[in-house]
Design an enzyme around this catalytic site. Structure first.
Site, PDB file in Angstrom:
ATOM      1  N   ARG A 121       0.823  -1.219   0.000  1.00 32.56           N
ATOM      2  CA  ARG A 121       0.000   0.000   0.000  1.00 32.56           C
ATOM      3  C   ARG A 121       0.858   1.272   0.000  1.00 32.56           C
ATOM      4  O   ARG A 121       1.929   1.295   0.601  1.00 32.56           O
ATOM      5  CB  ARG A 121      -0.963  -0.033   1.199  1.00 32.56           C
ATOM      6  N   ASP A 311     -15.141   2.940   2.610  1.00 35.59           N
ATOM      7  CA  ASP A 311     -15.133   1.678   3.357  1.00 35.59           C
ATOM      8  C   ASP A 311     -16.401   0.848   3.135  1.00 35.59           C
ATOM      9  O   ASP A 311     -16.396  -0.363   3.350  1.00 35.59           O
ATOM     10  CB  ASP A 311     -15.022   1.953   4.869  1.00 35.59           C
TER      11      ASP A 311
END
Ligand code: S3P
Length: 425
Positions: A121, A311
Site C-alpha cells: 500500500r 469503506d
C-alpha cells in the site's frame, strides 16, 4: 487459513453489536500514549488492527493495562521514547500511517513493517508531508512502500494540501504537528472523518476546523493532549454489512445498536435510502441505532464523494447486486489501494453472485439481479481483506450460501463477526 461455509437462513431477527469504531480506537490509544497520565478507554475495538497500535504505543513507553473490558493507557510524563525493535503494523494501514506521524516527532530511527497486503500500500501520501515537516521517511520505490524507515526529530509546522481525500494522511500530519515548531494547517479536498480533530480538541489541543466548499481547513497549534476518558461508539462501517443484509434478505429485521453517526460516516445510509431502503436511525446512549427491514432496492449512481474513504463499498456492492437496474459506482480509484484491490474485488464479487459487473477506469457498474434470492452460490477466496469477507458472507446468507477461504481475516476489524451473524438466526 480458515474456511467457512455460509449457509442461507430463512429468517433473521435481532440486535447486533458491532465493535467499537476502529478509527476512534486507534486515536484513543495514540492520544492516551501522548498524554501525561492515565486515559480510560471504554469500548475499544477488539480487532487485530487496533491491537497492533496498542502493541506499538506500549513499545514506545506507554503503559497499557486491561481493566475488565476497559483499557487504561498511561502516557509517560517525559513523552514517548524510541523503541528498540522494528514495529509491526500487521494488516493495518491506519496504524502505519498514524504511527508514522507520531514517530516523526520522536528522536531516533524506527522501522515500521506490515503484512503482505500492507507492504503493497502507498505510503508516499504520508512520507511527502512528513518529510516537508523535517522527518526522514524512506520506503521502497516511488510509492514508498513498507518497510518504512523513519528518522524523527525536531519538526516544523507546515501548510499542506492533501492531494487525496484521506483521514489517515490528515491525521498523520496533525499528530506530527502536535510537537512541531509553529502552526500546522491541513487542507483536505473533501471532508473526511474528523475523529482526530474531535478527539484532540477534547484532549485540550488548540485545533480549529473551517469548511471550505466540500473540503475543510484544519489549523493545529502545537500542544500536548491531556488524559481523557474515552467512550468509543460502534463502528458504522461494520454496521453497513448488517444494514444491507437486513434490506436484501427475504425475511429480516435487524438493528445495529450504538453506532457513530458523524456525517462523514453515514453516507451509506443516504445512498441506501435513495435505493429505496427502509432504514431508521434512532438516537441511543452511544450514538444511534440503525434498523433495517426488507426493502425492494433500485439502482442508483454512487459517487465516492458521498462515502469518503469508501469503506462501505463492499457492502453497497452486495446491495447493488440485489437491486433492480444498473448501479454506477463513480470515482472509486481509492478502492484499489485498500487492504486489497477492492475495485477488482467488488466487480468479481458481483460477478460471482451472477450479476453482470464491469469497470471503466475508476468507475464500476453492477447490473443487479432484482432480488438476493437470485444470487448464485459461490466461493470467495479472501486476500487479506476483512471487508470483502464480510461482504461475501452477507451475500451468502441472503442468497444461496457461499464458501469463504481465508475467512479468519475478519479478525482484523471484527473478530466476532460470524458469531454475531449466527445470533441473528
Ligand atoms: C481510516 C481512514 C480511512 C479508512 C480506514 C480508517 C482512519 O482511510 O479507509 O478504514 O481511521 O483514518 P482513508 O485514509 O482513505 O480516509
Amino acid at each position: 487459513m480458515t474456511t467457512t461455509t455460509v449457509a442461507p437462513v430463512p429468517r433473521l431477527r435481532g440486535v447486533v453489536r458491532v465493535p467499537g469504531d476502529k478509527s476512534a480506537s486507534h486515536r484513543a490509544l495514540l492520544a492516551g500514549a501522548l498524554a501525561d497520565g492515565p486515559s480510560r478507554v471504554v469500548g475499544l475495538s477488539p480487532g487485530a488492527d487496533v491491537r497492533a497500535t496498542r502493541s506499538i504505543v506500549a513499545q514506545l513507553g506507554a503503559i497499557c493495562r486491561d481493566d475488565g473490558d476497559d483499557l487504561v493507557v498511561t502516557g509517560p510524563s517525559g513523552g514517548l521514547r524510541p523503541a528498540p525493535r522494528e514495529l509491526e503494523c500487521a494488516n493495518s494501514g491506519t496504524t502505519m500511517r498514524l504511527v508514522a506521524g507520531v514517530l516523526s516527532a520522536i528522536d531516533g530511527q524506527h522501522v515500521l513493517v506490515g503484512d503482505a497486503s500492507l507492504s503493497l500500500r502507498p505510503m508516499d501520501r504520508v512520507a511527502v508531508p512528513l518529510r516537508s515537516m523535517g522527518a526522514t521517511v524512506e520506503g521502497h520505490g516511488p510509492r514508498i512502500t513498507a518497510p518504512l524507515r523513519i528518522v524523527g526529530g525536531a519538526l516544523r509546522g507546515v501548510t499542506y494540501e492533501v492531494p487525496v481525500a484521506s483521514a489517515q494522511v490528515k491525521s498523520a500530519i496533525l499528530l506530527a504537528g502536535l510537537v512541531a515548531n509553529g502552526v500546522t494547517v491541513v487542507h483536505e479536498p473533501l471532508r473526511t472523518r474528523s475523529t482526530t480533530e474531535d478527539m484532540l480538541a477534547r484532549a485540550g489541543v488548540a485545533i480549529e476546523s473551517v469548511d471550505v466548499g466540500d473540503g475543510r481547513r484544519v489549523t493545529l497549534h502545537p500542544g500536548r493532549p491531556r488524559p481523557v476518558d474515552w467512550s468509543i461508539p460502534g463502528d458504522p462501517s461494520q454496521a453497513a454489512f448488517f444494514a444491507v443484509l437486513g434490506l436484501i434478505h427475504r425475511d429480516a429485521e435487524i438493528e445495529v445498536a450504538s453506532i457513530d453517526v458523524a456525517p462523514e460516516r453515514i453516507g451509506f445510509v443516504h445512498v441506501l435510502r435513495r435505493m429505496g431502503a427502509e432504514l431508521t436511525l434512532t438516537p441511543d446512549v452511544d450514538g444511534a441505532s440503525l434498523r433495517a427491514v426488507r426493502s425492494k432496492l433500485r439502482a442508483t449512481s454512487i459517487s465516492s464523494h458521498e462515502i469518503p474513504s469508501v469503506d462501505e463499498v463492499p457492502a453497497l456492492t452486495v446491495a447493488a447486486a440485489a437491486a433492480e437496474g444498473v448501479t454506477a459506482f463513480r470515482a472509486m480509484g481509492e478502492l484499489r489501494v485498500k487492504e486489497s484491490d477492492r475495485l477488482a474485488g467488488a466487480v468479481a464479487l458481483a460477478g460471482a453472485l451472477g450479476a453482470r459487473a464491469w469497470s471503466d477506469g475508476d468507475d464500476f457498474f453492477v447490473e443487479g439481479l432484482g432480488d438476493a434470492g437470485q444470487f448464485a452460490s459461490f466461493t470467495h477466496a479472501a486476500t487479506l481483506d476483512h471487508r470483502m469477507v464480510m461482504a461475501a458472507a452477507i451475500a451468502g446468507v441472503a442468497g444461496h450460501g457461499c464458501l469463504i477461504e481465508g475467512s479468519d481475516t475478519v479478525a482484523t476489524s471484527f473478530p466476532g463477526f460470524f458469531d454475531e451473524l449466527a445470533r441473528l438466526t
